[in-house]
Write a protein that holds these residues in place. Structure first.
Motif, short mmCIF file in Angstrom:
data_model
loop_
_atom_site.label_atom_id
_atom_site.label_comp_id
_atom_site.label_asym_id
_atom_site.label_seq_id
_atom_site.Cartn_x
_atom_site.Cartn_y
_atom_site.Cartn_z
N VAL A 75 0.76 -1.20 0.16
CA VAL A 75 -0.32 0.24 0.16
C VAL A 75 0.67 1.04 -0.23
O VAL A 75 1.56 1.13 0.65
N TRP A 76 0.52 2.33 -0.83
CA TRP A 76 1.39 3.13 -1.56
C TRP A 76 0.84 4.65 -0.49
O TRP A 76 -0.64 5.05 -0.31
N TYR A 77 1.60 5.35 -0.21
CA TYR A 77 1.89 6.80 0.73
C TYR A 77 2.96 7.59 0.33
O TYR A 77 3.58 6.96 -0.34
N HIS A 78 2.33 9.36 0.65
CA HIS A 78 3.00 10.44 -0.30
C HIS A 78 3.80 9.68 1.23
O HIS A 78 3.67 9.41 2.35
N PRO A 79 5.19 10.58 1.48
CA PRO A 79 6.41 10.31 2.41
C PRO A 79 5.82 10.81 3.74
O PRO A 79 6.07 10.28 5.26
N ALA A 80 4.71 11.91 3.58
CA ALA A 80 5.24 12.83 4.87
C ALA A 80 3.65 12.25 5.13
O ALA A 80 3.40 11.65 6.52
N CYS A 81 2.69 11.72 4.57
CA CYS A 81 1.12 10.86 5.02
C CYS A 81 2.14 9.51 5.19
O CYS A 81 1.34 9.12 6.89
N MET A 82 3.07 9.15 4.93
CA MET A 82 3.34 7.92 6.14
C MET A 82 4.14 7.88 7.45
O MET A 82 3.65 7.28 8.06
N LEU A 83 4.87 8.87 7.29
CA LEU A 83 5.27 8.98 8.76
C LEU A 83 4.45 9.72 9.84
O LEU A 83 3.64 9.31 10.92
N SER A 84 2.90 10.34 9.28
CA SER A 84 2.05 11.02 9.99
C SER A 84 0.90 9.03 10.39
O SER A 84 -0.19 9.42 11.48
N ALA A 85 1.29 8.45 9.39
CA ALA A 85 -0.09 7.22 8.98
C ALA A 85 1.09 6.54 10.52
O ALA A 85 0.77 5.77 11.53
#
Length: 173
Positions: A75-85
């Motif tokens: 599952v893919w995320y924007h880098p900032a969104c991954m850290l937020s998740a």
């Protein structure tokens, strides 16, 4: 001549597989890459926006719940969104905390690596651990003072069902 062609094809080493170097026993792994197409969407619940072609993205590789044979899915995320998740993940879930947790990080350009390192250091703090918010103190609920009856004012008496029969008790008729 056709058998010679087959032998030559078999002699070539297979293309490098980035997944082969990963620990297959760990279901929670992370991979960095540029999006080859613009079809994927960020899976962060607060984003859900498309990840454009050529943009940096981070994939969380996990077991596929729809497969019977233990296959994985990404599952893919924007880098900032991954850290937020990651900051909202359950306690036992493997979080992206260091660059060692991220496969293919070196495939990004130097500028993109620098940008992500800054994001990661902001998210994890200088100690390399995920920031934890200070525990919130529970506010003590103040008991509301009961209003006092004004001087000389009587509270009305509630009538029970026996008292309110529509008959005046003073009459003995």
């Amino acid at each position: 001549t056709s058998t010679a062609h087959c032998k030559d094809a078999m002699a070539k080493p297979p293309p490098s597989d980035p997944w082969a170097s990963m620990d297959q026993s760990d279901p929670n792994r992370y991979v960095a890459q540029y999006a080859p197409t613009g079809r994927s969407k960020c899976k962060d619940t607060k984003c859900r926006q498309p990840i454009g072609q050529g943009e940096m993205r981070i994939g969380k590789i996990t077991y596929n719940p729809f497969a019977d044979d233990g296959d994985t899915m990404t599952v893919w995320y924007h880098p900032a969104c991954m850290l937020s998740a990651c900051s909202r993940m359950r306690k036992g879930t493997k979080r992206l905390e260091t660059l060692d947790d991220l496969l293919n990080f070196d495939d990004w350009s130097a500028a993109d690596r620098k940008q992500f390192k800054a994001l990661l250091s902001d998210a994890t703090g200088s100690a390399g651990t995920t920031k934890k918010a200070a525990p919130k103190k529970k506010a003590k609920a103040k008991a509301k003072p009961k209003p006092k009856a004004a001087a000389g004012v009587r509270r009305s008496r509630r009538l029970s069902a026996d008292d309110d029969n529509g008959d005046d008790d003073d009459d003995d008729d």
